[in-house]
Design an enzyme around this catalytic site. Structure first.
Site, mmCIF file in Angstrom:
data_model
loop_
_atom_site.group_PDB
_atom_site.id
_atom_site.type_symbol
_atom_site.label_atom_id
_atom_site.label_comp_id
_atom_site.label_asym_id
_atom_site.label_seq_id
_atom_site.Cartn_x
_atom_site.Cartn_y
_atom_site.Cartn_z
ATOM 1 N N ARG A 168 0.595 -0.945 0.038
ATOM 2 C CA ARG A 168 -0.185 0.163 -0.871
ATOM 3 C C ARG A 168 0.736 1.390 -0.015
ATOM 4 N NH1 ARG A 168 -3.552 -2.947 -1.738
ATOM 5 N NH2 ARG A 168 -5.323 -3.811 -0.994
ATOM 6 N N ASP A 216 5.031 0.134 -6.300
ATOM 7 C CA ASP A 216 4.574 -0.500 -7.595
ATOM 8 C C ASP A 216 2.889 0.004 -7.094
ATOM 9 O OD1 ASP A 216 2.559 -1.884 -9.470
ATOM 10 O OD2 ASP A 216 1.525 -3.332 -8.192
ATOM 11 N N GLU A 219 -2.143 7.188 -5.666
ATOM 12 C CA GLU A 219 -2.440 6.938 -7.038
ATOM 13 C C GLU A 219 -3.943 6.875 -7.169
ATOM 14 O OE1 GLU A 219 -3.302 2.325 -6.098
ATOM 15 O OE2 GLU A 219 -1.152 2.977 -5.559
#
Length: 346
Positions: A250, A274, A279
């Site tokens: 996260r 990632d 985001e």
């Protein structure tokens, strides 16, 4: 604007009752797998995320299906309840974006997919490590331009390197097993040490001791109040100078501003992400023709030793199949009055 598509029913095990389900934050691949494994429900797909501005779209539905960046706070839940929503299903494991207590108070169960191919995310974490280390992304671009030089492409052997694994749940456990194949020395931190990993030679210690002297630190823990900004100015000081940090869990586990300072000073040598704290405003969309307004991510992109992927760690055919089948199993359990084994609790 919603896009409506008829459901393709391929599973013969149709439940006695069906639901009208609004599925938010969807793309072509979501439709492909949800249509394929639908157990008889009426599905309507929305490209839009679920939030306070779009909650009105749920009127006339029985349930909503959401993903990691949909926001289901108290205001959204009140709107869902007023619209007659009886069930919330997440097609992911984490549920920090849902006010579960408020949902419980409204008698709206929140069901999740607790595990979907943990190997997919663990393998992606290793892909980030290998790419950052051996600079294969840079070599690829060089060779395409006719540049066969090895200058600035030197990496390091993973064999016998110390790797700190923060969190050894299903994904962290799969990641540790991959590391063993590379001959790494693995130190782990978890409130609940895994006996199988201990038998494989993984050493557990405090967070501080685990971070110290590690060549690579990989995060595999959930986002909780206790783990928010786990990596910050103070914990970064514990890192071995030039260490690599990987986050496939996260985004908010990391204080991005503090990490940028550590990259600039050289305290942090590599960063593979990632996930990203902000985001929800960026990932899963194409902004290639726009000016990105997020100054932190544009700064991160500018570093030569930073590699960012847009939350694709889960994205394998096997994982998508597990997500779809488990989601429909959760829905069918609710419809048929069975035990809700995947109910999110706090």
């Amino acid at each position: 604007m919603a896009s409506h598509h008829p459901s393709l029913i391929t599973n013969s095990a149709i439940p006695q009752a069906t639901m009208k389900i609004a599925i938010f934050s969807t793309y072509q691949y979501d439709e492909q797998f949800f249509n394929r494994f639908n157990t008889g429900h009426t599905l309507t797909y929305f490209v839009l995320p679920l939030n306070e501005q779009t909650a009105s779209l749920t009127k006339g539905f029985d349930a909503v299906c959401i993903f990691v960046n949909d926001i289901v706070n108290t205001a959204v839940l009140n709107a869902l309840h007023a619209n007659g929503i009886k069930l919330i299903v997440l097609r992911c494991a984490g549920f920090n974006n849902v006010d579960v207590k408020a949902a419980d108070d409204l008698n709206i169960p929140v069901l999740r997919v607790p595990s979907y191919s943990p190997e997919a995310i663990a393998e992606h974490a290793m892909a980030l490590i290998l790419t950052l280390n051996r600079k294969t992304h840079k070599a690829y671009n060089r060779v395409r331009e006719g540049n066969f030089s090895l200058e600035k492409l030197m990496g390091f052997n993973l064999h016998n390197r110390k790797v700190a694994v923060i969190g050894t749940g299903n994904i962290g456990k799969a990641f540790c097993k991959i590391l063993k194949g590379f001959g790494c020395r693995i130190n782990a931190y978890d409130l609940y040490p895994n006996q199988e990993l201990i038998s494989l030679g993984v050493t557990y210690d405090t967070l501080e001791a685990t971070l110290q002297d590690a060549d690579i630190i990989s995060l595999h823990c959930p986002l909780l109040d206790s783990t928010r900004h786990l990596i910050n100015e103070q914990t970064l000081k514990l890192f071995k100078r030039g260490a690599m940090l990987i986050n496939t869990s996260r985004g908010a586990l990391i204080n991005t501003a503090d990490v940028i300072k550590a990259l600039k000073s050289g305290q942090l040598g590599y960063l593979g992400l990632d996930v990203y704290e902000q985001e929800s405003k960026l990932f899963f969309r194409d902004y290639s023709e726009d000016v990105i307004q997020d100054d932190l991510i544009t700064r991160l992109i500018s570093f030569p030793n930073v590699l960012i992927t847009s939350h694709q760690g889960f994205f394998t055919a096997e994982a998508m199949e597990q997500i779809a089948t488990t989601t429909f199993a959760n829905i069918d359990a609710f419809v048929e009055g069975k035990a809700l084994v995947n109910r999110a609790t706090i």
